[in-house]
Design a protein around this motif. Structure first.
Motif, short mmCIF file in Angstrom:
data_model
loop_
_atom_site.label_atom_id
_atom_site.label_comp_id
_atom_site.label_asym_id
_atom_site.label_seq_id
_atom_site.Cartn_x
_atom_site.Cartn_y
_atom_site.Cartn_z
N GLU A 123 3.70 6.11 -5.26
CA GLU A 123 3.60 6.28 -6.71
C GLU A 123 2.46 7.23 -7.06
OE1 GLU A 123 3.11 2.31 -8.09
OE2 GLU A 123 5.21 1.74 -7.72
N PHE A 124 1.35 7.11 -6.37
CA PHE A 124 0.21 7.98 -6.62
C PHE A 124 0.54 9.43 -6.24
CE2 PHE A 124 -3.52 10.00 -4.50
CZ PHE A 124 -4.25 10.29 -5.66
N SER A 125 1.18 9.61 -5.08
CA SER A 125 1.47 10.98 -4.62
C SER A 125 2.45 11.71 -5.55
CB SER A 125 2.01 10.96 -3.18
OG SER A 125 3.26 10.30 -3.13
N PHE B 125 0.84 -1.20 0.00
CA PHE B 125 0.00 0.00 0.00
C PHE B 125 0.87 1.25 0.00
CE2 PHE B 125 -1.68 3.47 2.58
CZ PHE B 125 -2.76 3.87 1.78
N ALA B 126 1.95 1.24 0.81
CA ALA B 126 2.84 2.39 0.88
C ALA B 126 3.47 2.68 -0.48
CB ALA B 126 3.92 2.16 1.94
N LEU B 127 3.87 1.63 -1.19
CA LEU B 127 4.45 1.82 -2.53
C LEU B 127 3.44 2.42 -3.50
CD1 LEU B 127 6.52 -1.48 -2.92
CD2 LEU B 127 7.44 0.86 -2.82
N LYS B 128 2.21 1.89 -3.45
CA LYS B 128 1.17 2.43 -4.33
C LYS B 128 0.87 3.88 -4.00
CE LYS B 128 -1.22 -1.93 -5.36
NZ LYS B 128 -1.05 -1.88 -6.83
N PHE B 129 0.84 4.20 -2.68
CA PHE B 129 0.54 5.57 -2.30
C PHE B 129 1.67 6.52 -2.72
CE2 PHE B 129 0.47 9.19 0.59
CZ PHE B 129 -0.83 9.64 0.38
#
Length: 294
Positions: free
Chosen positions: A272-274, A266-270
């Motif tokens: 990348e999103f940020s 989740f941290a990686l996805k967040f």
């Protein structure tokens, strides 16, 4: 009760009383090893409740205790209570959940600030003139740590009798519920249940409850209590801080929890999103998340 030990005579009696019964149970043949800890296929502690109902009814005062004084230390303050003043107190009745009146259930609900949950035992206490009531939690384990009550149901300064059983012997430790909390909050599947431990409570008693020269001394450290109360009152922030440490860690841990990798993903996805957001969009996202926290 609030976040400290109140040095009145009722609470002083209970401190001395639970110290007394703990020692009696651990130093005499008490029959605890014969207790069934299961009813049919459920671990209900039904037989343990009946055992302690009988035991506390018989061993109901501190008249024969070999102590002269109780010293209650609250941070930098010390309160001295003469044991003689506590000898008029006794347990006049021990009620099981099915014996409680509607009025008693209302009082318990008000004290917990939640929906009604039955205490394991409800003590009726008299000083010869007045009547008081005190709820008691019973906990039992074969090992050490177990899930405690849900955060909505925990009363930090409720008394707990903690029983640890193995093939050779049964040990008992007593104290405030807050002093059994291990400061670990397992990932919740429903309502969070902060972990409690027999050893945690036993170790607290060894460090902060001592007898010397016929004086029982018990210490209360507000800072320690407040850390654990924060876990109960803002468990979401507690979990979020724990998850942040998982993300910041450069190495895996022994016995990794199943959800640690999910948190990392989740941290990686967040992240990348940020990275796709402008500074203005990041501020808007932060504002929106803050508004949605309940």
């Amino acid at each position: 009760m609030d976040s400290s030990i109140q040095p009145n005579l009722l609470n002083s009696f209970l401190i001395v009383y639970f110290y007394k019964i703990e020692n009696e149970l651990n130093n005499t043949k008490n029959g605890l090893e014969t207790i069934k800890f299961q009813s049919e296929e459920a671990n209900t502690d039904e037989f343990l409740k009946r055992y302690f109902q009988d035991f506390l009814t018989i061993h109901n005062n501190v008249k024969d205790i070999k102590l002269k004084k109780l010293a209650v230390k609250i941070d930098s303050e010390e309160h001295i209570i003469n044991i003689e003043k506590l000898k008029s107190y006794r347990i006049s009745n021990v009620l099981l959940p099915e014996h409680l009146t509607n009025e008693q259930k209302k009082e318990i609900t008000a004290s917990k600030k939640s929906v009604y949950t039955s205490p394991d035992l409800y003590l009726e206490i008299t000083d010869g003139t007045n009547i008081y009531f005190e709820s008691v939690e019973l906990k039992s384990t074969k090992d050490n740590n177990i899930p405690g009550s849900s955060v909505q149901q925990v009363s930090p300064f409720e008394w707990v009798i903690f029983v640890k059983r193995d093939n050779e012997k049964v040990l008992v430790t007593t104290g405030f519920y807050i002093n059994s909390i291990t400061e670990k909050l397992p990932f919740p599947d429903r309502s969070p249940r902060p972990q409690i431990g027999f050893k945690t409570l036993s170790d607290w008693n060894k460090k902060y409850r001592k007898v010397e020269n016929e004086v029982l001394t018990i210490e209360n450290i507000t800072e320690i209590n407040n850390d654990k109360i924060k876990l109960l009152t803002d468990w979401q922030d507690y979990l979020a801080s724990e998850w942040l440490e998982i993300i910041k860690s450069e190495q895996g841990r022994n016995n990794e929890k199943w959800f640690n990798n999910a948190i990392r993903k989740f941290a990686l996805k967040f992240l990348e999103f940020s990275e796709t957001l402008t500074e203005s969009e990041k501020e808007n996202l932060k504002t929106n998340l803050t508004k949605l926290i309940k």
